[in-house]
Write a protein that holds these residues in place. Structure first.
Motif, short mmCIF file in Angstrom:
data_model
loop_
_atom_site.label_atom_id
_atom_site.label_comp_id
_atom_site.label_asym_id
_atom_site.label_seq_id
_atom_site.Cartn_x
_atom_site.Cartn_y
_atom_site.Cartn_z
N ASP A 179 33.35 41.10 37.33
CA ASP A 179 33.58 39.72 36.89
C ASP A 179 35.08 39.42 36.80
O ASP A 179 35.55 38.35 37.20
CB ASP A 179 32.92 39.47 35.54
N LYS A 180 35.84 40.37 36.27
CA LYS A 180 37.29 40.18 36.17
C LYS A 180 37.93 40.12 37.55
O LYS A 180 38.84 39.32 37.80
CB LYS A 180 37.90 41.31 35.34
N GLU A 183 37.16 36.77 39.24
CA GLU A 183 37.98 35.71 38.64
C GLU A 183 39.42 35.78 39.14
O GLU A 183 40.02 34.76 39.49
CB GLU A 183 37.95 35.85 37.12
N GLU A 184 39.98 36.99 39.18
CA GLU A 184 41.36 37.16 39.61
C GLU A 184 41.51 36.82 41.09
O GLU A 184 42.52 36.24 41.52
CB GLU A 184 41.81 38.59 39.35
N GLU A 186 40.06 34.62 42.78
CA GLU A 186 40.06 33.18 43.02
C GLU A 186 41.48 32.63 43.12
O GLU A 186 41.71 31.59 43.73
CB GLU A 186 39.31 32.45 41.89
N ARG A 198 35.88 39.43 47.86
CA ARG A 198 34.91 38.84 46.92
C ARG A 198 33.49 39.11 47.39
O ARG A 198 32.61 39.48 46.59
CB ARG A 198 35.14 37.34 46.78
#
Length: 302
Positions: A179-180, A183-184, A186, A198
């Motif tokens: 998840d981290k 997010e990063e 993106e 991704r």
């Protein structure tokens, strides 16, 4: 350092002349024309800022320039990184061996952190695919994580490494790290490499969740994988995502929807001429583009 780097100026001159630019145009405010002339004669070397500015004026990315400078080939480290980043989610064992050989070749010449990490990951994949041993693979993965865990921040290279060792962690940790990472990544919205990464993270975490029979959560990531693969025209990834979705739905006792997902995946694989993946989808879907497919029982118990 290879002799090619002593011809930096000569290659700059060839590119400039082929593009029809003058020395004044490409040196501009970066340096005086007299100093630029010395640069093209390989009498001086520019600092990094000036060098990148010159390439910018010549409409040339530094990666392309390095490739041209090396006579349109990759140097040893770039070869290792290329093989690693282009490795399929379920690589052929011969491909893994090529990666191991390339990494060893570089490490025989000089030590390199990234290459050593890649070598550990390649050995781990060898253990997973050829020896069906999760325990041995995790020992190699640990070597990579022992370095990564001391870093304050990850960049694309480190995210590639993390993605290659997700199976090393307890499931909750693997989900949190994924998840981290998603997010990063993106933040790298204009990097194709980040988009591919991704997809790979989504693929790996869905495999792990399915192996642990966490079908509801796996479906969350698989749906993202289906959507992204379809929108990015990644046909094989789309097909593999549909197989994963079918496995999730099957685990949730939604047999009709599961079979529809499998059938669509088989249709896509057949169009791509990948009868091997079609056969795996029918007979043993957990093996479709899944480096953990042979060892899911061990993963489940870890």
């Amino acid at each position: 350092m290879s002799d090619m780097y002593y011809h930096l100026g000569k290659v700059l001159k060839d590119i400039r002349e082929n593009k029809g630019y003058t020395q004044q145009e490409v040196s501009d405010s970066t340096m005086s024309r007299s100093n630029y002339t010395k640069l093209e004669k390989d009498e001086i070397n520019p600092n990094v800022v000036k060098f990148l500015a010159i390439l910018d004026y010549m409409d040339m990315h530094h990666d392309e320039y390095s490739f041209i400078l090396n006579d349109y080939s990759l140097n040893d480290k770039d070869t290792v990184l290329y093989l690693f980043k282009e490795m399929e989610q379920f690589p052929d064992i011969s491909y893994v061996k090529d990666l191991i050989d390339a990494a060893n070749k570089l490490l025989e010449k000089r030590y390199d952190h990234m290459t050593e990490d890649v070598l550990n990951i390649a050995h781990a994949y060898y253990c997973l695919i050829e020896k069906n041993s999760l325990a041995e693979a995790q020992q190699y993965a640990k070597n990579t994580w022992d370095r990564l865990k001391n870093l304050d921040k990850f960049y694309l290279s480190e995210f590639h490494l993390l993605n290659g060792i997700l199976y090393y962690f307890e499931l909750e940790t693997a989900v949190s790290l994924t998840d981290k990472a998603l997010e990063e990544l993106e933040r790298y919205y204009c990097f194709k490499e980040a988009e591919d990464l991704r997809l790979s993270f989504l693929s790996h975490i869905s495999c792990l969740l399915i192996a642990h029979e966490q079908y509801e959560l796996a479906l969350k990531y698989t749906d993202q994988l289906v959507t992204k693969s379809k929108s990015d025209n990644k046909v094989l990834s789309f097909g593999a995502a549909l197989v994963r979705k079918g496995m999730c739905l099957e685990g949730l006792n939604k047999e009709k929807e599961s079979q529809e997902s499998y059938d669509l995946a088989i249709e896509l694989f057949n169009v791509m001429g990948r009868e091997d993946l079609s056969k795996q989808t029918r007979e043993n879907p957990k093996l479709v583009y899944n480096p953990y497919g042979f060892v899911d029982e061990e993963i489940k118990g870890s």
